[in-house]
Design a protein around this motif. Structure first.
Motif, PDB file in Angstrom:
ATOM      1  N   GLN A 174      -1.818  -0.955  -4.130  1.00  0.00           N
ATOM      2  CA  GLN A 174      -3.071  -0.416  -3.702  1.00  0.00           C
ATOM      3  C   GLN A 174      -2.654   1.065  -3.315  1.00  0.00           C
ATOM      4  OE1 GLN A 174      -6.371  -1.869  -0.652  1.00  0.00           O
ATOM      5  NE2 GLN A 174      -4.458  -1.292   0.550  1.00  0.00           N
ATOM      6  N   THR A 211       0.869  -1.272   0.173  1.00  0.00           N
ATOM      7  CA  THR A 211       0.033   0.049   0.000  1.00  0.00           C
ATOM      8  C   THR A 211       0.821   1.260  -0.253  1.00  0.00           C
ATOM      9  OG1 THR A 211      -1.911  -1.233   1.232  1.00  0.00           O
ATOM     10  CG2 THR A 211      -1.738   1.123   1.279  1.00  0.00           C
ATOM     11  N   HIS A 269      -6.198   0.250  -7.577  1.00  0.00           N
ATOM     12  CA  HIS A 269      -5.428  -0.791  -7.466  1.00  0.00           C
ATOM     13  C   HIS A 269      -4.800  -0.909  -8.882  1.00  0.00           C
ATOM     14  CE1 HIS A 269      -7.578  -2.243  -3.726  1.00  0.00           C
ATOM     15  NE2 HIS A 269      -8.424  -1.547  -4.411  1.00  0.00           N
TER      16      HIS A 269
END
Ligand code: GDP
Length: 333
Positions: A212, A164, A203
Motif C-alpha cells: 500500500q 505500507t 495498492h
C-alpha cells in the motif's frame, strides 16, 4: 467510520410520543375494564415513549464504533479531526440520558398505577415533560455527533495487512507521478486533516504480498519546524502506518527546491520518524551526473536513481520494498 444518522431532540420526541399514542389506541380497543381504562392507556403511553426514546439512543450508541478498539492511526485521526475526549463525552451523555429515561419510566409507571383515574393523564404529561427536558439537555451532544458524522465521512480506508510505504519529499519532486507508476489502478483519495488535496492511497501486489502506498500532499512536503501542533499530530498518525518511508529528492531541482533544502527536510523526517527510509533521486533523465549531485548522493546510504515519468528505476524501488517485506522488517500493527 460509520455513524448512523443522528436525530435531533425534537425528532426523538416526535417519534416517541407518536408511537406512545398508537400504543394507547391499542389499549383502548382491547378488553380492559372501563374503570381501569384511563390508567392502563396512560401507563402504555409512558412505557412506550420511554422505550422508544431509549431504543433510539441505544441504537446510536451501539452503531457508533468504539474508538478505543480502533487502530492507533484511526484513533489519532479521529482525535485530530474531532477530539476523542469530546466524542467520548457525547456518547457518555447519551448513556446518561438512557439511564435517566429508565428511571422516569419506573417512577411514572408507579405513579400512574397509584393515581386516581382522573389524574392519570396529568401524570403522563409530567412524565413526557421530564423526557423532553432530558432530550433538551443532550441537544449539544447530539449536534456534536452530527458534526462528527460529517467530519469523519470519507475517512481513509487503510489496509492494515499490507506492507505500507509512505511517500515524502517537497512538492513537485514527482511523488504522485511515482505513485501512479507503481500502482496499476488510480489511487483512492480520502480526507486527511490539513492536507487540502486529501490523502492518496494506491495498492499493488507482488509475489502474493500486498503493498500500500500513501501520499499526503501538504504534509510530508515541507519543513517540520513550520508545522503547528495539530499538523504534527496528523503527521505522527502516519507513523502508525508506515513500514517504510520513501523520500524523494528532485535531482534536477526543477521543482524549485535546492538539494540543500531537500537534504534538510530528509534529515528532519529521519529524525521524527522511527521508520526505515529509502532515499530516491528522481528526474535523473534531466541531469548529467555531476559532482554537485554526487556530493549529496554520497551522504546517503545507497540511494536509488530513477525517472518516475519515464518509469525507469521503479523496479529498483519494488525490489528494495520486497527486501524490507521479506524479513529485514515485519509489518507494523
Ligand atoms: P509531486 O508534487 O511531488 O506529487 O510531483 P508530481 O508527481 O506532480 O510531479 C511534478 C512535475 O514533475 C510533473 O510535471 C511531472 O510530470 C514531473 N516529473 C515527475 N517525475 C519526473 C521525472 O522523472 N522526470 C521528469 N523530467 N519530470 C518528472
Amino acid at each position: 467510520m460509520f455513524i448512523p444518522t443522528v436525530p435531533t431532540p425534537d425528532e426523538i420526541l416526535d417519534k416517541s410520543f407518536r408511537r406512545a399514542k398508537k400504543a394507547a389506541d391499542k389499549v383502548r380497543t382491547s378488553k380492559v375494564p372501563r374503570y381501569q381504562m384511563a390508567k392502563k392507556t396512560e401507563e402504555a403511553r409512558i412505557k412506550t415513549a420511554c422505550q422508544v426514546t431509549k431504543d433510539t439512543l441505544n441504537n446510536l450508541l451501539d452503531k457508533t464504533p468504539q474508538v478505543e478498539q480502533m487502530h492507533m492511526f484511526y484513533q489519532d485521526y479521529i482525535d485530530v479531526m474531532v477530539g476523542v475526549d469530546d466524542l467520548k463525552k457525547s456518547l457518555g451523555a447519551l448513556n446518561w440520558a438512557v439511564g435517566i429515561v429508565s428511571k422516569i419510566e419506573n417512577e411514572y409507571v408507579f405513579k400512574v398505577r397509584r393515581s386516581k383515574s382522573e389524574n392519570a393523564a396529568n401524570v403522563r404529561r409530567a412524565a413526557f415533560g421530564r423526557i423532553a427536558s432530558v432530550m433538551r439537555q443532550i441537544k449539544e451532544e447530539l449536534d456534536f455527533l452530527d458534526f462528527v458524522k460529517g467530519k469523519l465521512r470519507n475517512m481513509p480506508t487503510i489496509d492494515f495487512e499490507a506492507f505500507t510505504l509512505v511517500i515524502a519529499g517537497f512538492p513537485n519532486v514527482g511523488k504522485s507521478t511515482l505513485l501512479r507508476q507503481i500502482t496499476p489502478a488510480e489511487p483512492k483519495v480520502a480526507n486527511y486533516p490539513f492536507t487540502t488535496h486529501g490523502i492518496q492511497i494506491g495498492h499493488f501486489e507482488k509475489r502474493w504480498k500486498k503493498y500500500q502506498i500513501i501520499d499526503t500532499p501538504g504534509l510530508l512536503d515541507r519543513p517540520i519546524r513550520d508545522m503547528n501542533n495539530i499538523e504534527l499530530r496528523a503527521m505522527v498518525a502516519l507513523e502508525h502506518l508506515a513500514d517504510v518511508i520513501l523520500y524523494i529528492f528532485d535531482a534536477s531541482e526543477t521543482s524549485g527546491y535546492p538539494l540543500d533544502a531537500q537534504m534538510r527536510l530528509y534529515e528532519e523526517i529521519k529524525h521524527v520518524f522511527d521508520t526505515p527510509i529509502i532515499s530516491v533521486f528522481n528526474k535523473m533523465d534531466l541531469v548529467e551526473n555531476n559532482k554537485y549531485l554526487d556530493e549529496y548522493i554520497s551522504k546517503l546510504n545507497e540511494p536509488l536513481m530513477i525517472s518516475a515519468s519515464e518509469g525507469s528505476g521503479v523496479d529498483l524501488i519494488i525490489e528494495e520494498l520486497e527486501e524490507f517485506n521479506g524479513g529485514k522488517k515485519g509489518n507494523k500493527d
